[in-house]
Design a protein around this motif. Structure first.
Motif, PDB file in Angstrom:
ATOM      1  N   GLN A 195     -11.508  28.912  26.923  1.00 55.69           N
ATOM      2  CA  GLN A 195     -12.203  29.791  28.138  1.00 55.69           C
ATOM      3  C   GLN A 195     -12.021  31.195  28.101  1.00 55.69           C
ATOM      4  OE1 GLN A 195     -12.639  28.216  32.224  1.00 55.69           O
ATOM      5  NE2 GLN A 195     -12.236  29.989  32.945  1.00 55.69           N
ATOM      6  N   PRO A 196     -10.672  31.599  27.800  1.00 53.64           N
ATOM      7  CA  PRO A 196     -10.340  32.978  27.385  1.00 53.64           C
ATOM      8  C   PRO A 196     -11.175  33.575  26.157  1.00 53.64           C
ATOM      9  CG  PRO A 196      -8.251  31.835  28.156  1.00 53.64           C
ATOM     10  CD  PRO A 196      -9.389  30.734  28.048  1.00 53.64           C
ATOM     11  N   GLN A 197     -11.190  32.813  25.423  1.00 52.38           N
ATOM     12  CA  GLN A 197     -11.698  33.136  23.912  1.00 52.38           C
ATOM     13  C   GLN A 197     -13.286  33.390  24.419  1.00 52.38           C
ATOM     14  OE1 GLN A 197     -10.795  30.278  21.121  1.00 52.38           O
ATOM     15  NE2 GLN A 197      -8.872  30.890  20.714  1.00 52.38           N
ATOM     16  N   LEU A 198     -13.958  32.420  25.134  1.00 48.04           N
ATOM     17  CA  LEU A 198     -15.364  32.621  25.465  1.00 48.04           C
ATOM     18  C   LEU A 198     -15.695  33.887  26.303  1.00 48.04           C
ATOM     19  CD1 LEU A 198     -16.017  28.861  26.317  1.00 48.04           C
ATOM     20  CD2 LEU A 198     -17.018  30.039  24.283  1.00 48.04           C
ATOM     21  N   LEU A 199     -14.448  34.219  27.058  1.00 45.99           N
ATOM     22  CA  LEU A 199     -14.799  35.521  28.105  1.00 45.99           C
ATOM     23  C   LEU A 199     -14.588  36.730  27.323  1.00 45.99           C
ATOM     24  CD1 LEU A 199     -13.325  34.031  31.287  1.00 45.99           C
ATOM     25  CD2 LEU A 199     -15.571  34.131  30.385  1.00 45.99           C
ATOM     26  N   GLN A 200     -13.976  36.764  26.030  1.00 47.90           N
ATOM     27  CA  GLN A 200     -13.800  37.870  25.281  1.00 47.90           C
ATOM     28  C   GLN A 200     -15.118  38.703  25.017  1.00 47.90           C
ATOM     29  OE1 GLN A 200     -11.229  38.186  22.091  1.00 47.90           O
ATOM     30  NE2 GLN A 200      -9.412  36.755  22.891  1.00 47.90           N
ATOM     31  N   THR A 201     -14.946  40.228  24.570  1.00 47.70           N
ATOM     32  CA  THR A 201     -15.799  40.970  24.507  1.00 47.70           C
ATOM     33  C   THR A 201     -15.972  41.126  22.843  1.00 47.70           C
ATOM     34  OG1 THR A 201     -14.429  42.829  24.608  1.00 47.70           O
ATOM     35  CG2 THR A 201     -15.759  42.095  26.437  1.00 47.70           C
ATOM     36  N   CYS A 202     -15.057  40.651  22.173  1.00 47.17           N
ATOM     37  CA  CYS A 202     -15.182  40.801  20.446  1.00 47.17           C
ATOM     38  C   CYS A 202     -16.151  39.940  20.101  1.00 47.17           C
ATOM     39  CB  CYS A 202     -13.575  40.323  19.854  1.00 47.17           C
ATOM     40  SG  CYS A 202     -13.916  40.038  18.051  1.00 47.17           S
ATOM     41  N   GLU A 203     -17.104  40.092  19.427  1.00 46.21           N
ATOM     42  CA  GLU A 203     -18.299  39.431  19.277  1.00 46.21           C
ATOM     43  C   GLU A 203     -17.971  38.243  18.131  1.00 46.21           C
ATOM     44  OE1 GLU A 203     -21.945  41.363  17.637  1.00 46.21           O
ATOM     45  OE2 GLU A 203     -22.080  42.416  19.252  1.00 46.21           O
ATOM     46  N   GLN A 204     -16.775  38.353  17.239  1.00 47.91           N
ATOM     47  CA  GLN A 204     -16.637  37.350  16.543  1.00 47.91           C
ATOM     48  C   GLN A 204     -16.047  36.320  16.870  1.00 47.91           C
ATOM     49  OE1 GLN A 204     -17.293  36.595  13.379  1.00 47.91           O
ATOM     50  NE2 GLN A 204     -15.357  35.088  12.676  1.00 47.91           N
ATOM     51  N   VAL A 205     -15.248  36.706  18.102  1.00 45.12           N
ATOM     52  CA  VAL A 205     -14.292  35.595  18.743  1.00 45.12           C
ATOM     53  C   VAL A 205     -15.444  34.690  19.615  1.00 45.12           C
ATOM     54  CG1 VAL A 205     -12.439  35.215  20.570  1.00 45.12           C
ATOM     55  CG2 VAL A 205     -12.174  37.010  18.613  1.00 45.12           C
ATOM     56  N   VAL A 206     -16.189  35.555  20.250  1.00 43.52           N
ATOM     57  CA  VAL A 206     -17.278  34.788  21.231  1.00 43.52           C
ATOM     58  C   VAL A 206     -18.140  33.979  20.233  1.00 43.52           C
ATOM     59  CG1 VAL A 206     -19.410  35.320  22.488  1.00 43.52           C
ATOM     60  CG2 VAL A 206     -17.510  36.586  22.917  1.00 43.52           C
ATOM     61  N   LEU A 207     -18.614  34.487  18.885  1.00 46.19           N
ATOM     62  CA  LEU A 207     -19.389  33.712  18.161  1.00 46.19           C
ATOM     63  C   LEU A 207     -18.656  32.142  17.525  1.00 46.19           C
ATOM     64  CD1 LEU A 207     -22.074  33.726  16.676  1.00 46.19           C
ATOM     65  CD2 LEU A 207     -20.977  34.892  14.879  1.00 46.19           C
ATOM     66  N   VAL A 208     -17.270  32.399  17.273  1.00 49.17           N
ATOM     67  CA  VAL A 208     -16.615  31.252  16.784  1.00 49.17           C
ATOM     68  C   VAL A 208     -16.146  30.317  18.088  1.00 49.17           C
ATOM     69  CG1 VAL A 208     -14.754  30.349  15.771  1.00 49.17           C
ATOM     70  CG2 VAL A 208     -15.793  32.619  14.958  1.00 49.17           C
ATOM     71  N   SER A 209     -15.872  30.949  19.149  1.00 49.28           N
ATOM     72  CA  SER A 209     -15.460  29.876  20.316  1.00 49.28           C
ATOM     73  C   SER A 209     -16.832  29.162  20.763  1.00 49.28           C
ATOM     74  CB  SER A 209     -14.922  30.809  21.348  1.00 49.28           C
ATOM     75  OG  SER A 209     -15.601  31.840  21.699  1.00 49.28           O
ATOM     76  N   THR A 210     -17.901  30.060  20.916  1.00 48.99           N
ATOM     77  CA  THR A 210     -19.100  29.180  21.260  1.00 48.99           C
ATOM     78  C   THR A 210     -19.453  28.108  20.223  1.00 48.99           C
ATOM     79  OG1 THR A 210     -19.786  31.218  22.435  1.00 48.99           O
ATOM     80  CG2 THR A 210     -21.323  29.635  22.095  1.00 48.99           C
ATOM     81  N   SER A 211     -19.515  28.405  18.881  1.00 52.65           N
ATOM     82  CA  SER A 211     -19.743  27.526  17.882  1.00 52.65           C
ATOM     83  C   SER A 211     -18.883  26.270  17.896  1.00 52.65           C
ATOM     84  CB  SER A 211     -19.473  28.178  16.529  1.00 52.65           C
ATOM     85  OG  SER A 211     -20.462  29.326  16.362  1.00 52.65           O
ATOM     86  N   ILE A 212     -17.416  26.514  18.504  1.00 49.96           N
ATOM     87  CA  ILE A 212     -16.696  25.295  18.754  1.00 49.96           C
ATOM     88  C   ILE A 212     -16.758  24.484  19.616  1.00 49.96           C
ATOM     89  CG2 ILE A 212     -14.198  24.630  19.160  1.00 49.96           C
ATOM     90  CD1 ILE A 212     -13.458  27.320  17.775  1.00 49.96           C
ATOM     91  N   LEU A 213     -17.542  25.140  20.872  1.00 50.61           N
ATOM     92  CA  LEU A 213     -17.726  24.379  22.152  1.00 50.61           C
ATOM     93  C   LEU A 213     -18.967  23.618  21.818  1.00 50.61           C
ATOM     94  CD1 LEU A 213     -17.473  23.639  24.966  1.00 50.61           C
ATOM     95  CD2 LEU A 213     -18.647  25.818  25.403  1.00 50.61           C
ATOM     96  N   CYS A 214     -19.959  24.189  21.083  1.00 52.50           N
ATOM     97  CA  CYS A 214     -21.277  23.604  20.690  1.00 52.50           C
ATOM     98  C   CYS A 214     -20.790  22.396  19.925  1.00 52.50           C
ATOM     99  CB  CYS A 214     -22.132  24.682  20.062  1.00 52.50           C
ATOM    100  SG  CYS A 214     -23.821  23.981  19.250  1.00 52.50           S
ATOM    101  N   ALA A 215     -20.091  22.563  18.731  1.00 47.77           N
ATOM    102  CA  ALA A 215     -19.645  21.388  17.955  1.00 47.77           C
ATOM    103  C   ALA A 215     -19.060  20.212  19.009  1.00 47.77           C
ATOM    104  CB  ALA A 215     -18.810  21.758  16.774  1.00 47.77           C
ATOM    105  N   ALA A 216     -18.395  20.619  19.691  1.00 44.47           N
ATOM    106  CA  ALA A 216     -17.439  19.794  20.730  1.00 44.47           C
ATOM    107  C   ALA A 216     -18.393  18.875  21.506  1.00 44.47           C
ATOM    108  CB  ALA A 216     -16.412  20.374  21.382  1.00 44.47           C
ATOM    109  N   VAL A 217     -19.539  19.636  21.927  1.00 41.70           N
ATOM    110  CA  VAL A 217     -20.291  18.917  22.670  1.00 41.70           C
ATOM    111  C   VAL A 217     -21.326  18.186  21.831  1.00 41.70           C
ATOM    112  CG1 VAL A 217     -22.409  19.287  24.193  1.00 41.70           C
ATOM    113  CG2 VAL A 217     -20.541  20.740  24.541  1.00 41.70           C
TER     114      VAL A 217
END
Length: 640
Positions: free
Chosen positions: A320-342
């Protein structure tokens, strides 16, 4: 070689048919005394056990025990083994590693004894106590017997699976069994994420192990799965409370996840990580990812506990802290991880926790949906992919929270439309006539979507591609999938009455539909890949057989209230904008034909001028055909 095999078979046959006068007990005792005599008479401490007769004597003892069990209920040899604490002595010899390599022989003897003996053993004090001691000798630092340890643990867990009532006899070491299994799993994983519960993270460099070492990991995973699937009485509560397995595994996940450099991961590779079957691969990340997920498919109490630990320790505290970051690379990767997990999760317990994480955390939910319309096309694309993955999961809350709760009042209808509701108005029409009326209305919907795209900008026929009929098969598959998902949810068969309590208030379609409609309104100026993902989400939503979704997304003739919009009304506005912008394109027919050829891989080059616009027009044409096909497939069939 063939003659030798026949001779061996004859000798084995002779052993099985020997005269009953042969004293098995005497033979058994002789073999055991031969082993103990070695320790009395031998002074060479450096001689490896494999260069002695000890392995052969142990094998003969095991063969006698197995043969004796087949002949009678309780044999004298087994009684001797228990009364003289043979297993205790072997455990002590194995711990001393004298002669060198003795621990391997002891582990093999215990493994074969537990796996080959058919009658219950673990409730016997002179069996389960040495088993407990041997378990404590597993997975120690510097161990060179990982393979034999894994085989022994698998034999113990297999026996517990066969005799779940014996769990209480070895309860005090159940935690250590788990720890040993996990230690073996992690023995070669220093730079590898063990993806518990199919949380998939792709590393920039994969760590592969030899088949021999991978077999150790597989056996350890199988042991965990066997032990965690025990169904006897309160075994789930016992395993959950006594072994703290959930915290152990989730903590290990957290530890290994911290080794990743989120800034350097490739989001595309993360999101597309395939489903793997861990029992048939030798790549440790794949083994660990798949087997860890299977643990959430175990006994219900244990599965819930494990899922709750993963939710708190990983999803909330780390992701969650990674998803709430403003850094686009961190947001992009963490959202991809969540997407793959789902995408990969199958455990209902873990799915519950994931849905709670994504949909019940208001700040996070709103942010994830807002990012479907992010300034970064990549973040928008992966956010839309996350929505599509959610819509494919068997969880009712997803549609309820994201869409249906906003449509329930039907306040998107104008006040004049509130009294026009065929499904709630008492009529004298027969049921058959009503079916025909509904079918006619839906067929008109099909035609309405087909006629949305003006003839002068259609290009499919230029390549002799099919009309909406070409989408019928895919639409049927999609509608069938959605019906299968929603079947247990007991959806209503008709729309609810139009609520007048909210009259005068501006209708809000919800954050999801808002960003989808906003994106659809800009389809002529967006990247092709983003448009494909956007229309895929809208098509899936329209395929669900909920009356509110069908009315709001597929009925072009509903009377909308002031400032309300529907899927059809957004498309109408886009078509008007498209016709104005297409006036700026010269040689329109040729340009559309070349662009379509380029998208199909038939033309390697095309002009860059108006390329985004032309691709958007083609996507619109195909999307309207797709919606028409979905509406056609959902037509009610007259069974008569």
């Amino acid at each position: 070689m063939e003659a030798f095999s026949r001779l061996t078979s004859m000798l084995l046959h002779a052993l099985e048919t020997r005269e009953p006068t042969v004293d098995l007990l005497e033979s058994f005792v002789d073999h055991w005394k031969s082993i103990t005599r070695y320790y009395i008479e031998t002074t060479d401490d450096s001689r490896p056990v494999r260069h002695t007769d000890i392995p052969w004597h142990l094998k003969q003892m095991l063969d006698i025990l197995v043969f004796e069990e087949k002949q009678q209920e309780t044999g004298a040899c087994m009684e001797y083994l228990l009364q003289h604490k043979v297993l205790e002595t072997l455990c002590t010899l194995g711990k001393a590693q004298y002669p060198p390599g003795m621990s391997q022989q002891v582990l093999l003897f215990f493994s074969k004894l537990l796996s080959q003996m058919q009658k219950p053993l673990l409730h016997l004090v002179n069996v389960y106590r040495p088993v407990q001691k041997l378990i404590h000798l597993c997975a120690l630092p510097g161990s060179k017997t990982e393979k034999e340890e894994a085989q022994f643990l698998l034999a113990v867990c297999s026996k517990l699976k066969q005799e779940p009532h014996t769990l209480r006899y070895v309860l005090e070491v159940t935690s250590h069994v788990m720890l040993c299994c996990v230690a073996l799993l992690m023995l070669f994983c220093h730079h590898v994420l063990w993806r518990c519960c199919r949380v998939v993270v792709v590393l920039s460099a994969f760590c592969c192990v030899s088949p021999q070492r991978a077999a150790v990991c597989v056996k350890a995973h199988e042991s965990l799965l066997l032990l965690s699937s025990l169904q006897a009485g309160c075994s789930g509560e016992v395993l959950s409370a006594q072994t703290q397995l959930g915290t152990l595994l989730a903590g290990r996940l957290l530890e290994l996840y911290s080794l990743l450099s989120v800034e350097s991961l490739d989001p595309g590779q993360v999101q597309s990580w395939p489903h793997t079957t861990w029992r048939y691969v030798y790549t440790l990340p794949s083994i660990a990812e798949s087997a860890g997920f299977d643990l959430c498919m175990c006994q219900q109490v244990l599965a819930v506990t494990l899922a709750q630990c993963v939710h708190q320790l990983w999803l909330v505290d780390v992701l969650q802290p990674q998803l709430l970051q403003t850094c686009e690379q961190v947001v992009l990767v963490s959202t991809s991880i969540l997407c793959a997990a789902v995408r990969l999760v199958q455990s209902s317990s873990l799915l519950d926790q994931m849905i709670h994480f994504v949909l019940r955390t208001h700040t996070l939910t709103h942010l994830l949906l807002q990012r479907c319309d992010h300034i970064s096309d990549q973040i928008s694309l992966v956010s839309l992919s996350l929505v599509e993955e959610l819509l494919q999961k068997p969880h009712r809350d997803i549609l309820d929270v994201l869409v249906l709760c906003f449509l329930q009042s039907r306040s998107y209808l104008s006040p004049q439309a509130s009294g026009v509701d065929d499904t709630h108005t008492e009529t004298e029409d027969s049921e058959c006539l009503l079916v025909h009326k509904v079918s006619l209305l839906m067929f008109i919907c099909v035609c309405s979507f087909l006629c949305l795209v003006p003839v002068q900008v259609r290009s499919a026929q230029l390549l002799q591609e099919g009309g909406y009929e070409s989408y019928i098969h895919d639409a049927h598959t999609l509608v069938t999938q959605c019906e299968s998902l929603s079947q247990p949810w007991d959806w209503p068969l008709s729309v609810p009455p139009h609520s007048s309590s909210g009259e005068g208030a501006e209708f809000f379609e919800g954050h999801l539909l808002k960003v989808l409609f906003d994106r659809l309104g800009r389809i002529l100026e967006q990247p092709y890949e983003l448009n494909l993902q956007l229309t895929a989400v809208l098509s899936r939503l329209s395929a669900f057989n909920h009356p509110l979704l069908h009315e709001y997304l597929l009925n072009p003739y509903i009377h909308l209230s002031h400032c309300s919009r529907s899927l059809f009304s957004v498309l109408v506005r886009v078509m008007g904008e498209m016709m104005q912008r297409m006036q700026q394109v010269s040689n329109l027919t040729d340009r559309l034909l070349n662009t379509r050829r380029h998208l199909l891989g038939l033309n390697l080059s095309t002009g860059l001028e108006h390329l985004t616009l032309l691709r958007g027009v083609i996507v619109l044409e195909e999307f309207c055909k797709e919606l028409a096909a979905v509406a056609f497939v959902k037509l009610p069939l007259d069974q008569n």
